[in-house]
Design a protein around this motif. Structure first.
Motif, mmCIF file in Angstrom:
data_model
loop_
_atom_site.group_PDB
_atom_site.id
_atom_site.type_symbol
_atom_site.label_atom_id
_atom_site.label_comp_id
_atom_site.label_asym_id
_atom_site.label_seq_id
_atom_site.Cartn_x
_atom_site.Cartn_y
_atom_site.Cartn_z
ATOM 1 N N PHE A 154 20.488 5.756 -24.578
ATOM 2 C CA PHE A 154 21.927 5.958 -24.726
ATOM 3 C C PHE A 154 22.223 6.541 -26.097
ATOM 4 C CE2 PHE A 154 21.462 2.744 -21.512
ATOM 5 C CZ PHE A 154 22.469 3.020 -20.596
ATOM 6 N N ASN A 155 23.253 7.418 -26.137
ATOM 7 C CA ASN A 155 23.644 7.983 -27.425
ATOM 8 C C ASN A 155 24.645 7.071 -28.141
ATOM 9 O OD1 ASN A 155 26.163 8.394 -26.267
ATOM 10 N ND2 ASN A 155 26.063 10.631 -26.277
ATOM 11 N N LYS A 156 25.169 7.545 -29.242
ATOM 12 C CA LYS A 156 26.075 6.752 -30.084
ATOM 13 C C LYS A 156 27.279 6.212 -29.305
ATOM 14 C CE LYS A 156 28.619 7.122 -34.449
ATOM 15 N NZ LYS A 156 28.898 7.998 -35.626
ATOM 16 N N ASN A 157 27.749 6.980 -28.328
ATOM 17 C CA ASN A 157 28.935 6.593 -27.547
ATOM 18 C C ASN A 157 28.591 5.891 -26.232
ATOM 19 O OD1 ASN A 157 30.763 7.791 -29.442
ATOM 20 N ND2 ASN A 157 30.137 9.791 -28.650
ATOM 21 N N ALA B 287 26.680 6.895 -23.821
ATOM 22 C CA ALA B 287 26.479 7.770 -22.663
ATOM 23 C C ALA B 287 24.976 7.855 -22.412
ATOM 24 C CB ALA B 287 27.050 9.157 -22.931
ATOM 25 N N SER B 288 24.572 7.745 -21.155
ATOM 26 C CA SER B 288 23.152 7.821 -20.814
ATOM 27 C C SER B 288 22.634 9.238 -21.062
ATOM 28 C CB SER B 288 22.946 7.441 -19.343
ATOM 29 O OG SER B 288 21.588 7.571 -18.984
ATOM 30 N N ILE B 289 21.476 9.327 -21.749
ATOM 31 C CA ILE B 289 20.933 10.653 -22.073
ATOM 32 C C ILE B 289 19.495 10.817 -21.570
ATOM 33 C CG2 ILE B 289 22.445 11.176 -24.028
ATOM 34 C CD1 ILE B 289 20.288 10.100 -25.903
ATOM 35 N N GLY B 290 19.077 9.949 -20.651
ATOM 36 C CA GLY B 290 17.759 10.133 -20.050
ATOM 37 C C GLY B 290 16.964 8.851 -19.929
ATOM 38 N N THR B 291 15.856 8.923 -19.192
ATOM 39 C CA THR B 291 14.970 7.770 -18.988
ATOM 40 C C THR B 291 13.583 8.081 -19.543
ATOM 41 O OG1 THR B 291 14.200 8.534 -16.828
ATOM 42 C CG2 THR B 291 16.202 7.164 -16.873
ATOM 43 N N LYS B 292 12.824 7.041 -19.780
ATOM 44 C CA LYS B 292 11.469 7.215 -20.316
ATOM 45 C C LYS B 292 10.618 8.058 -19.372
ATOM 46 C CE LYS B 292 8.494 3.655 -20.629
ATOM 47 N NZ LYS B 292 7.625 2.582 -21.210
ATOM 48 N N GLY B 293 10.750 7.828 -18.067
ATOM 49 C CA GLY B 293 9.949 8.577 -17.105
ATOM 50 C C GLY B 293 10.203 10.065 -17.154
ATOM 51 N N HIS B 294 11.480 10.441 -17.158
ATOM 52 C CA HIS B 294 11.824 11.857 -17.160
ATOM 53 C C HIS B 294 11.579 12.527 -18.516
ATOM 54 C CE1 HIS B 294 14.323 10.776 -13.508
ATOM 55 N NE2 HIS B 294 13.606 11.793 -13.102
ATOM 56 N N LEU B 295 11.687 11.746 -19.575
ATOM 57 C CA LEU B 295 11.565 12.307 -20.925
ATOM 58 C C LEU B 295 10.154 12.200 -21.495
ATOM 59 C CD1 LEU B 295 14.855 10.846 -22.448
ATOM 60 C CD2 LEU B 295 14.425 13.268 -21.966
ATOM 61 N N ALA B 296 9.207 11.725 -20.696
ATOM 62 C CA ALA B 296 7.855 11.454 -21.202
ATOM 63 C C ALA B 296 7.232 12.623 -21.981
ATOM 64 C CB ALA B 296 6.942 11.022 -20.051
ATOM 65 N N ARG C 247 7.991 -6.086 -21.861
ATOM 66 C CA ARG C 247 7.206 -5.654 -20.696
ATOM 67 C C ARG C 247 7.777 -6.197 -19.392
ATOM 68 N NH1 ARG C 247 1.919 -8.720 -20.473
ATOM 69 N NH2 ARG C 247 3.354 -10.181 -19.457
ATOM 70 N N ASP C 248 8.252 -7.440 -19.421
ATOM 71 C CA ASP C 248 8.701 -8.100 -18.201
ATOM 72 C C ASP C 248 10.161 -7.835 -17.845
ATOM 73 O OD1 ASP C 248 6.159 -9.101 -18.048
ATOM 74 O OD2 ASP C 248 6.668 -11.125 -18.727
ATOM 75 N N ALA C 249 10.903 -7.163 -18.726
ATOM 76 C CA ALA C 249 12.305 -6.857 -18.434
ATOM 77 C C ALA C 249 12.408 -5.859 -17.286
ATOM 78 C CB ALA C 249 12.992 -6.293 -19.672
ATOM 79 N N GLN C 250 13.459 -5.990 -16.497
ATOM 80 C CA GLN C 250 13.672 -5.021 -15.409
ATOM 81 C C GLN C 250 14.022 -3.652 -15.969
ATOM 82 O OE1 GLN C 250 16.622 -7.248 -13.024
ATOM 83 N NE2 GLN C 250 15.124 -7.234 -11.367
ATOM 84 N N VAL C 251 14.760 -3.642 -17.065
ATOM 85 C CA VAL C 251 15.111 -2.388 -17.723
ATOM 86 C C VAL C 251 15.349 -2.650 -19.204
ATOM 87 C CG1 VAL C 251 17.606 -2.614 -17.299
ATOM 88 C CG2 VAL C 251 16.612 -0.337 -17.628
ATOM 89 N N CYS C 252 15.003 -1.675 -20.009
ATOM 90 C CA CYS C 252 15.284 -1.733 -21.448
ATOM 91 C C CYS C 252 16.297 -0.636 -21.766
ATOM 92 C CB CYS C 252 13.999 -1.518 -22.242
ATOM 93 S SG CYS C 252 14.248 -1.369 -24.035
ATOM 94 N N TYR C 253 17.367 -1.005 -22.447
ATOM 95 C CA TYR C 253 18.346 -0.027 -22.925
ATOM 96 C C TYR C 253 17.993 0.322 -24.370
ATOM 97 C CZ TYR C 253 21.066 -1.850 -18.968
ATOM 98 O OH TYR C 253 21.483 -2.252 -17.727
ATOM 99 N N ALA C 254 17.689 1.584 -24.617
ATOM 100 C CA ALA C 254 17.378 2.033 -25.972
ATOM 101 C C ALA C 254 18.602 2.741 -26.542
ATOM 102 C CB ALA C 254 16.175 2.969 -25.964
ATOM 103 N N TYR C 255 19.209 2.123 -27.549
ATOM 104 C CA TYR C 255 20.449 2.639 -28.120
ATOM 105 C C TYR C 255 20.138 3.453 -29.371
ATOM 106 C CZ TYR C 255 25.081 2.661 -30.311
ATOM 107 O OH TYR C 255 26.257 3.039 -30.909
ATOM 108 N N LEU C 256 20.394 4.762 -29.302
ATOM 109 C CA LEU C 256 20.141 5.664 -30.427
ATOM 110 C C LEU C 256 21.465 5.944 -31.131
ATOM 111 C CD1 LEU C 256 17.692 8.190 -28.685
ATOM 112 C CD2 LEU C 256 17.251 5.878 -29.551
ATOM 113 N N ASN C 257 21.759 5.159 -32.158
ATOM 114 C CA ASN C 257 23.090 5.194 -32.765
ATOM 115 C C ASN C 257 23.361 6.424 -33.624
ATOM 116 O OD1 ASN C 257 21.319 4.351 -34.811
ATOM 117 N ND2 ASN C 257 22.942 3.303 -35.906
#
Length: 239
Positions: free
Chosen positions: A140-143, A145-154, A86-96
């Motif tokens: 982020f995808n397997k490589n 590459a950024s594939i979107g944010t939580k806000g836009h993908l809600a 919750r307190d992190a400035q950003v979370c990177y979600a890696y979808l391998n």
């Protein structure tokens, strides 16, 4: 102190532990080279590079930042996990398992045949709180590459998880949600250890309890008792 944090699907035998990470420079060269070849090590390096690129001085990754040899440290970490995300400035979600350059917006049972037609990250128990708690998530995808944010993908994330858009965008604070509704979001998710089905939900219900690995399904009963102590919501008995 601002920091970035990683959310990911653990990969068997490839993750780098705290013990290995702090002992890396003391290892003999052949063993060190073997560790650096692991996909888990490369994941750490890629996450570090992304954090540096975004101007973050600090990064937290569960695989190598918790000394699991210490039961006290492990218990503290699990009880604090929701707050840390919750307190992190950003979370990177890696979808391998996502190879496409865009976020999957439709179920695909052929590509994701082990996880109900969606990336496996969405089927894991721990990633539920890691999806809800952070204010900002970049996927982020397997490589890497950024594939979107939580806000836009809600809207897509709501379709995948059944979590309402307002909870995804703003978190649980101030929401009048029943225990049963929150439990339903976790119903189809899996954890490697049976106890983690309960431990991974503690932050969502704002409860704390000691870790007792080996207790099996009793962990969920203890979670229910802790929730009952905090709430008179009768919907908990549906679970």
């Amino acid at each position: 102190m601002g920091y970035a944090i990683l959310s990911h699907r653990w990969e068997d035998d490839s993750e780098v532990t705290y013990e290995e990470m702090i002992g890396l420079m003391k290892m003999e060269e052949r063993k060190r080279a073997a560790v650096k070849k692991r996909s888990g090590y490369q994941k750490i390096i890629k996450t570090c590079k992304q954090a540096m690129k975004n101007g973050h001085e600090w990064l937290w990754i569960d695989t190598c930042c918790i000394d699991k040899r210490s039961s006290a440290e492990l218990s503290e970490a699990i009880n604090s996990m929701y707050r840390w995300y919750r307190d992190a400035q950003v979370c990177y979600a890696y979808l391998n398992d996502v190879e496409e350059s865009t976020f999957p917006t439709e179920q695909n049972d052929e590509t994701y045949n082990k996880s109900n037609g969606w990336p496996e990250w969405f089927m894991r128990g721990w990633t539920l709180q890691e999806l809800i708690a952070p204010k900002q998530i970049e996927f982020f995808n397997k490589n890497w590459a950024s594939i979107g944010t939580k806000g836009h993908l809600a809207p897509v994330l709501e379709e995948i998880t059944s979590i309402p858009c307002d909870v995804l965008r703003d978190g649980l604070a101030g929401k009048r949600l029943s225990v049963a509704q929150i439990m339903s979001w976790a119903a189809d998710r899996e954890t490697t250890r049976v106890e983690d089905r309960a431990y991974s939900l503690m932050g969502l219900f704002e409860v704390n309890m000691p870790m007792v690995y080996g207790e099996g399904k009793k962990a969920f009963q203890r979670l229910q008792l802790e929730i009952i102590r905090r709430s008179n919501d009768q919907s908990i008995f549906a679970w």
